[in-house]
Design an enzyme around this catalytic site. Structure first.
Site, PDB file in Angstrom:
ATOM      1  CE  LYS A  19      39.450  67.488  12.671  1.00 33.30           C
ATOM      2  NZ  LYS A  19      38.272  68.332  12.795  1.00 33.30           N
ATOM      3  CD  GLN A  77      35.993  68.972  15.649  1.00 34.19           C
ATOM      4  OE1 GLN A  77      37.154  69.012  15.252  1.00 34.19           O
ATOM      5  NE2 GLN A  77      35.050  68.312  15.004  1.00 34.19           N
ATOM      6  CG  ASP A 117      37.750  72.850   9.131  1.00 35.79           C
ATOM      7  OD1 ASP A 117      38.225  71.753   8.757  1.00 35.79           O
ATOM      8  OD2 ASP A 117      37.298  73.054  10.272  1.00 35.79           O
TER       9      ASP A 117
END
Ligand code: NDP
Length: 282
Positions: free
Chosen positions: A53, A97, A120
């Site tokens: 990422k 994460q 997200d």
């Protein structure tokens, strides 16, 4: 032979488009975009995802800030950091994460992220907005699948779509997105009876069951489009999906390979969400 839907090529196109957009935002409006990435502990798979990422951010021109917290970090400390980032005007997107260590409740953490920075797309407000057709961030993997279909010239409107799997991050948002694209949608899961009869109705079959090579040609209608979300590594270290590619490819009209299908799209769509967050916040 079916069309092999190439996620590497399509995700590269999207990243190029985003890179241009980010450069233009910097040059013409003086806007810089910043993603804060939080990792708790050092699970090797999470470290690889976080690294990828950050690499994608660097390529596109998004600043990334890294927060690497110890495995024993308390929920309170993590929530405190999220609160600071929520109020930090320089931060456009916040990514925590997953999975998190056992002492931290994931739902509480997801809910703590400002929905305006929820790149997200996991916050209940983002999911609710998708449900009622309002703007908001969409979970990256299903959003990537819509791009794969559209950019491969596959019509979604009016088609019979079956999604196998109903997880919060893939199956459910996938079904909602297909519905938003005017498909007729069925969601199947582990309690679905006569699964093969259900999946054989699909013009577009999206599989996210987490079972290696479970979907063989008996589950697929002749000429269907098959999207494989699964990722598994066998004992020999080789990747495969939820679909038995060799068995299914001869009967379908288009199919995503694993690797190189859905996988690369997830990060591309995360980058897209970061750019949208940056534009909305400036
Ligand atoms: P989950 O394990 O959260 O969900 C699996 C779903 O499949 C559940 O809804 C379950 O039903 C259903 N299911 C399980 N067994 C069967 C069965 N025999 N018949 C019908 N339905 C079944 O998985 P995720 O959605 O998180 O992920 C699915 C796959 O996609 C995994 O391989 C994962 O690694 C991969 N993945 C890939 C990503 C990418 O970027 N390419 C991103 C995210 C995931 P029930 O609800 O009844 O238990």
């Amino acid at each position: 032979m079916p069309l092999r839907i190439d996620g590497k090529v399509i995700s590269a196109q999207i990243k190029e488009e985003l890179k241009e957009k980010v450069t233009d935002l910097k040059v013409s409006r003086g806007i810089s975009i910043c993603l804060a990435v939080i990792q708790v502990g050092n699970d090797p798979a999470s470290s690889v995802y976080v690294g990828n990422k950050k690499k994608a951010c660097a390529y596109i021109g998004i600043d990334s800030r890294s927060y690497e917290l110890a495995q024993e970090t308390t929920q309170e400390d993590l929530l405190q950091l999220i609160d600071e980032l929520n109020h930090d005007e320089k931060v456009d997107g916040i990514l925590v994460q997953l999975p998190l260590p056992g002492q931290i409740d994931e739902d509480t953490v997801i809910r703590a992220i400002d929905p305006a920075k929820d790149v997200d797309g996991f916050h209940p407000q983002s999911v609710g907005a998708l449900c009622i057709g309002q703007p908001g961030f969409v979970s990256c993997t299903p959003a990537g699948i819509i791009q794969l279909l559209k950019r491969s010239g596959i019509q979604i409107a009016g088609k019979e779509c079956v999604v196998v799997g109903r997880s919060n991050i893939v199956g459910k948002p996938m079904a909602l997105l297909l519905l938003r694209e005017n498909a007729t949608v069925t969601v199947a899961h582990s309690k679905t009876e006569k699964l093969q009869e259900v999946t054989r109705r699909a013009d577009i079959l999206v599989v996210a069951v987490g079972k290696p090579k479970m979907i063989t040609r008996e589950y697929v209608k002749e000429g269907a489009v098959v999207i494989d979300v699964g990722i598994h590594r066998n004992e020999a270290g080789k990747l495969c999906g939820d679909v038995d590619y060799e068995d299914v490819a001869p009967v379908c009209s288009a199919i995503t390979p694993v690797p190189g299908g859905v996988g690369p799209m997830t990060i591309a769509m995360l980058m897209n969400n970061c750019v949208e967050a940056g534009i909305a916040g400036n």
